[in-house]
Design a protein around this motif. Structure first.
Motif, short mmCIF file in Angstrom:
data_model
loop_
_atom_site.label_atom_id
_atom_site.label_comp_id
_atom_site.label_asym_id
_atom_site.label_seq_id
_atom_site.Cartn_x
_atom_site.Cartn_y
_atom_site.Cartn_z
N CYS A 227 0.81 -1.22 0.00
CA CYS A 227 0.00 0.00 0.00
C CYS A 227 0.84 1.27 0.00
N ARG A 228 2.06 1.18 -0.51
CA ARG A 228 2.93 2.35 -0.66
C ARG A 228 3.41 2.44 -2.11
N PRO A 229 3.76 3.65 -2.58
CA PRO A 229 4.12 3.83 -3.98
C PRO A 229 5.34 3.04 -4.43
N ASN A 230 6.19 2.63 -3.48
CA ASN A 230 7.40 1.87 -3.84
C ASN A 230 7.34 0.42 -3.38
N TRP A 231 6.16 -0.07 -3.01
CA TRP A 231 5.98 -1.47 -2.60
C TRP A 231 5.23 -2.21 -3.69
N ARG A 232 5.58 -3.49 -3.91
CA ARG A 232 4.95 -4.30 -4.95
C ARG A 232 4.58 -5.68 -4.40
N GLU A 233 3.55 -6.27 -4.99
CA GLU A 233 3.24 -7.70 -4.82
C GLU A 233 3.18 -8.39 -6.18
N LEU A 234 2.79 -7.64 -7.22
CA LEU A 234 2.53 -8.20 -8.55
C LEU A 234 3.57 -7.69 -9.54
N ASP A 235 3.97 -8.53 -10.50
CA ASP A 235 4.99 -8.11 -11.46
C ASP A 235 4.37 -7.35 -12.63
N ASP A 236 5.24 -6.78 -13.47
CA ASP A 236 4.79 -5.97 -14.61
C ASP A 236 3.96 -6.78 -15.59
N VAL A 237 4.34 -8.03 -15.81
CA VAL A 237 3.63 -8.87 -16.77
C VAL A 237 2.15 -8.99 -16.38
N SER A 248 -10.34 2.99 -5.49
CA SER A 248 -10.25 4.42 -5.77
C SER A 248 -9.14 4.66 -6.78
N ARG A 249 -9.49 5.21 -7.93
CA ARG A 249 -8.49 5.50 -8.96
C ARG A 249 -7.46 6.49 -8.42
N GLU A 250 -7.93 7.53 -7.74
CA GLU A 250 -7.03 8.54 -7.18
C GLU A 250 -6.10 7.93 -6.15
N GLY A 251 -6.64 7.05 -5.30
CA GLY A 251 -5.83 6.40 -4.29
C GLY A 251 -4.77 5.51 -4.91
N ALA A 252 -5.14 4.78 -5.96
CA ALA A 252 -4.19 3.88 -6.63
C ALA A 252 -3.05 4.66 -7.27
N MET A 253 -3.36 5.80 -7.88
CA MET A 253 -2.33 6.60 -8.54
C MET A 253 -1.40 7.28 -7.54
N ALA A 254 -1.85 7.41 -6.30
CA ALA A 254 -1.03 8.04 -5.26
C ALA A 254 -0.26 7.03 -4.43
N GLU A 255 -0.83 5.81 -4.24
CA GLU A 255 -0.29 4.90 -3.23
C GLU A 255 0.14 3.53 -3.73
N SER A 256 -0.36 3.08 -4.85
CA SER A 256 -0.12 1.69 -5.27
C SER A 256 1.14 1.55 -6.11
N GLY A 257 2.18 0.96 -5.53
CA GLY A 257 3.38 0.68 -6.30
C GLY A 257 3.10 -0.26 -7.45
N ASP A 258 2.18 -1.20 -7.27
CA ASP A 258 1.84 -2.12 -8.35
C ASP A 258 1.34 -1.38 -9.58
N VAL A 259 0.55 -0.33 -9.38
CA VAL A 259 0.02 0.46 -10.49
C VAL A 259 1.06 1.46 -10.98
N ILE A 260 1.65 2.21 -10.06
CA ILE A 260 2.56 3.30 -10.43
C ILE A 260 3.81 2.78 -11.14
N LEU A 261 4.46 1.79 -10.56
CA LEU A 261 5.75 1.32 -11.08
C LEU A 261 5.61 0.48 -12.34
N SER A 262 4.45 -0.16 -12.52
CA SER A 262 4.24 -0.95 -13.74
C SER A 262 3.76 -0.09 -14.90
N GLY A 263 3.21 1.08 -14.59
CA GLY A 263 2.63 1.92 -15.64
C GLY A 263 1.31 1.38 -16.15
N ALA A 264 0.70 0.46 -15.40
CA ALA A 264 -0.56 -0.15 -15.84
C ALA A 264 -1.69 0.88 -15.80
#
Length: 315
Positions: A227-237, A248-264
């Motif tokens: 639940c932090r922008p630099n934490w992951r559980e899931l890979d890019d694939v 929450s789309r806004e929450g995901a773009m602010a907090e989800s490393g899985d979303v932010i770092l993968s560019g999904a």
């Protein structure tokens, strides 16, 4: 004059909160949130205060639901713990206020509320996105959230098999002794998820632990940890091949490393499906990225408080 606030401890919350009453209230609240009607839900993105000395954060989660008369905030501390640590990874308190007078009506232990509302929302995502003929559930992690997700998913759905992965043998044994039904403890994540129709990730991992090459096409993933922008559980694939939903789309773009770092790309919020404004593509591989929202705590706290008042008036 308002009286002193009620204090409701965890052992008192437990008999007052049940999935059969909680799930429909959360489903309604998620729909209200995604309609973006200011009279329905006012909920800023979670504010976090770093606790650097303790490798943690304090999160503040206020919510006002005008039409429902609910004013609430949760204070939650969450930590990056080392494997084998005896310290809790989260600790939460929920405060329910009177929106007209501003006084505190109730202070309640937030641990069970957090565990149950999170599992209930994951189960709602599965209701809309999982194959209705799903037979195998996989759970990655064996902590409190793993247990609450096991309880919610097995209460709401009929699985023939539940596979569980734990980083430690002790964690797996503890989980098995805590659940009422049979589970299969797997030696690896790959073994746990290869044949799974639904996968729940509730780990403390800060690097990917679930890889897209292991996930069978059409599976549904409810991703709860990281639940932090630099934490992951899931890979890019997995993130790029799956259709991604979130609370929450806004929450995901602010907090989800899985979303932010993968560019999904986030396709939709869960509330969009509930409102019928976006489709539930259950034939695709889907990921529901759960961050947790104040509106979920607010609805849960209101349910607990109403049940507590009813019990107090009819002891």
């Amino acid at each position: 004059m308002a009286g002193p606030p009620v204090v409701i401890w965890e052992h008192e919350v437990k008999p007052l909160l049940r999935y059969r009453e909680l799930v429909p209230r959360l489903e309604e609240a998620l729909g209200k949130f995604s309609r973006r009607d200011s009279a329905e839900v006012i909920q800023p993105t979670r504010t976090t205060v770093p606790l650097q000395k303790h490798s943690g954060f304090l999160g503040l989660m206020p919510t006002y639901m005008e039409n429902d008369g609910i004013l609430c905030t949760k204070l939650v501390c969450f930590y990056k713990r080392e494997d084998g640590s005896k310290l809790p990874s989260t600790n939460a308190t929920v405060v329910l206020l009177d929106p007209e007078y501003g006084n505190v009506k109730a202070v309640m232990d937030g641990e069970l509320i957090t565990s149950m509302r999170t599992a209930a929302v994951s189960a709602i995502s599965a209701k809309f996105l999982m194959d209705p003929e799903a037979k195998v559930l996989a759970i990655l992690g064996t902590g409190k959230q793993a247990l609450s997700h096991y309880n919610a998913f097995t209460e709401m759905f009929s699985f023939k098999e539940v596979r569980v992965w734990s980083r430690t043998r002790q964690g797996g044994e503890r989980f098995c002794s805590s659940v009422s039904g049979p589970v299969m403890i797997c030696a690896s994540v790959e073994e746990a998820v290869r044949v799974a129709d639904a996968i729940v990730t509730v780990t403390r991992c800060t690097e990917p632990v679930l890889f897209g090459q292991w996930v069978k096409p059409g599976a549904h993933v409810a991703a709860v940890g990281a639940c932090r922008p630099n934490w992951r559980e899931l890979d890019d694939v997995l993130m790029k091949e799956a259709v991604v939903y979130t609370d929450s789309r806004e929450g995901a773009m602010a907090e989800s490393g899985d979303v932010i770092l993968s560019g999904a790309e986030v396709f939709a919020e869960l509330g969009d499906i509930i409102n019928g404004t976006k489709p539930a593509l259950r034939e695709k591989t889907t990921v529901f990225k759960s961050l947790g929202m104040g509106v979920q705590d607010a609805v849960s706290a209101k349910l607990v408080f109403d049940q507590w008042k009813a019990k107090a008036s009819h002891p």
